[in-house]
Structure formats: C-alpha cells, structure tokens
Design a protein around this motif. Structure first.
Motif, mmCIF file in Angstrom:
data_model
loop_
_atom_site.group_PDB
_atom_site.id
_atom_site.type_symbol
_atom_site.label_atom_id
_atom_site.label_comp_id
_atom_site.label_asym_id
_atom_site.label_seq_id
_atom_site.Cartn_x
_atom_site.Cartn_y
_atom_site.Cartn_z
ATOM 1 N N GLY A 120 0.591 -1.162 0.019
ATOM 2 C CA GLY A 120 0.026 0.043 0.135
ATOM 3 C C GLY A 120 0.755 1.216 0.044
ATOM 4 O O GLY A 120 0.266 2.164 -0.501
ATOM 5 N N ASN A 121 2.048 1.159 0.377
ATOM 6 C CA ASN A 121 2.828 2.620 0.622
ATOM 7 C C ASN A 121 4.216 2.388 0.675
ATOM 8 O O ASN A 121 4.824 3.281 0.863
ATOM 9 N N VAL A 122 4.554 1.228 -0.074
ATOM 10 C CA VAL A 122 6.337 1.240 -0.134
ATOM 11 C C VAL A 122 6.493 1.064 -1.789
ATOM 12 O O VAL A 122 6.083 0.103 -2.442
ATOM 13 N N LEU A 123 7.296 2.001 -2.088
ATOM 14 C CA LEU A 123 7.510 2.170 -3.669
ATOM 15 C C LEU A 123 9.012 1.254 -3.726
ATOM 16 O O LEU A 123 9.889 1.408 -2.965
ATOM 17 N N GLN A 124 9.085 0.390 -4.495
ATOM 18 C CA GLN A 124 10.155 -0.486 -4.790
ATOM 19 C C GLN A 124 10.512 -0.534 -6.357
ATOM 20 O O GLN A 124 9.976 -0.411 -7.223
ATOM 21 N N ARG A 180 9.556 4.026 1.826
ATOM 22 C CA ARG A 180 8.257 4.285 2.462
ATOM 23 C C ARG A 180 7.521 5.767 1.993
ATOM 24 O O ARG A 180 8.028 6.348 2.422
ATOM 25 N N LEU A 181 6.315 5.465 1.676
ATOM 26 C CA LEU A 181 5.830 6.737 1.182
ATOM 27 C C LEU A 181 4.960 7.332 2.109
ATOM 28 O O LEU A 181 4.475 6.584 2.897
ATOM 29 N N ASP A 236 1.933 9.244 3.897
ATOM 30 C CA ASP A 236 0.416 9.214 3.690
ATOM 31 C C ASP A 236 -0.403 10.046 2.817
ATOM 32 O O ASP A 236 -1.365 9.337 2.257
ATOM 33 N N ASN A 237 0.380 11.233 2.327
ATOM 34 C CA ASN A 237 -0.594 12.068 1.195
ATOM 35 C C ASN A 237 -0.150 11.395 -0.161
ATOM 36 O O ASN A 237 -0.566 11.947 -1.001
ATOM 37 N N ALA A 238 0.600 10.169 -0.437
ATOM 38 C CA ALA A 238 0.838 9.820 -1.679
ATOM 39 C C ALA A 238 -0.431 9.143 -2.414
ATOM 40 O O ALA A 238 -0.979 8.306 -1.608
ATOM 41 N N LYS A 239 -0.599 9.388 -3.621
ATOM 42 C CA LYS A 239 -1.688 8.715 -4.614
ATOM 43 C C LYS A 239 -1.008 7.652 -5.049
ATOM 44 O O LYS A 239 -0.695 7.571 -6.258
ATOM 45 N N VAL A 240 -0.731 6.384 -4.407
ATOM 46 C CA VAL A 240 -0.085 5.328 -5.040
ATOM 47 C C VAL A 240 -0.978 4.801 -6.234
ATOM 48 O O VAL A 240 -0.244 4.179 -7.027
#
Length: 156
Positions: free
Chosen positions: A81-85, A116-117, A119-123
């Motif tokens: 949900g919020n980790v960019l790899q 780790r992105l 909370d305000n990231a629109k993944v």
C-alpha cells in the motif's frame, strides 16, 4: 629497514606489502587496482543504485541513475500500500574464451531500493518514465485538506 611480509607483523615503511583494504568488500588490493567488489556473487555489485527523492507541492519525484539499462530490465512496484520498490538487473557482458580483460569496473547484477511513501501519496496514480539512463518515478500527492470553518451566529 626490514621488509616484513604481510601477515607476520606491521612495519610502517613496508606499504608495498601491506594492503589497507585487504578483507574490505570494496577493497582495491588484489582486485587489480579498481574499486570492484571482491565477490563472486553478481547481486552485491549493483546494489546501490543512486536515487534522488524530492518533494514538490504536487508530487514526490524519484530519479534513479540506471545507465545502460532498458526499461524492460527495470521494475517499479508499490507494495503493502505505501512502499515504492525500484528494482532491476544489469547483465554481465558475454565473455569469449579469446578475450583478455584488462580492467572490469562497470558493475553488473541485481539492485533493489525501497522507500516508504508518506500518507499523502496517491499510490494508484504512480507514473514512471525512462530517458537517457535516468528513471523518473512520479507519485502525485493528495491536496492538503483545508480545515472546515463554520461561522456561528452570536445571539443577544
């Protein structure tokens, strides 16, 4: 002046025998004078892909230097949900039996970086593009919520 072979003692004047990088994973010593990792594993050599992360008012922008890689050799994923790899692999050059290598400094192998992105990231709206050996990943941000203000009429 005595020259003590390496391993039998320390003589500050015998630097010809002493390798200050001996045993260090990125040592120069016996590797031929270059900063090539002393490992038979290809996975460690390219592990530290250089990545910049900046935040603009509209987005989080990641720029990764991946020279010589094609977009098919790089993978961008959002996990949990919020980790960019950002990961990929650079293949080793084909070696012919008649080839004589004089120096090997270009790294090959796998790399992976995770961020780790906030909370305000629109993944769900992440975009990635590659140009001239630079991967750019753009993660849009949600607009900052303005506090609701309700005026209360004063009686009396």
């Amino acid at each position: 002046m005595s020259l003590i072979p390496r391993g039998t003692g320390f003589d500050p004047f015998s630097f010809g025998f002493w390798d200050p990088f001996d045993g260090f994973p990125l040592g120069a010593g016996a590797a031929g004078g270059s900063l090539v990792p002393r490992t038979s594993s290809e996975t460690a050599a390219f592990a530290g892909a250089r990545i910049d992360w900046k935040e603009t008012p509209e987005a989080h922008v990641f720029k990764a230097d991946v020279p010589g890689l094609k977009k098919e050799e790089v993978k961008v994923e959002v996990q949990d949900g919020n980790v960019l790899q950002i990961s990929g692999e650079r293949s080793k050059d084909q070696e012919e039996k008649t080839d004589t290598w004089h120096r090997v400094e270009r790294s090959s192998g796998k790399f992976m970086r995770r961020f780790r992105l906030p909370d305000n990231a629109k993944v769900e709206q992440v975009k990635a593009a590659m140009e001239n050996g630079v991967l750019t990943v753009t993660v849009p941000k949600e607009e900052a919520k303005k506090p609701d203000v309700k005026s209360i009429e004063i009686s009396g």
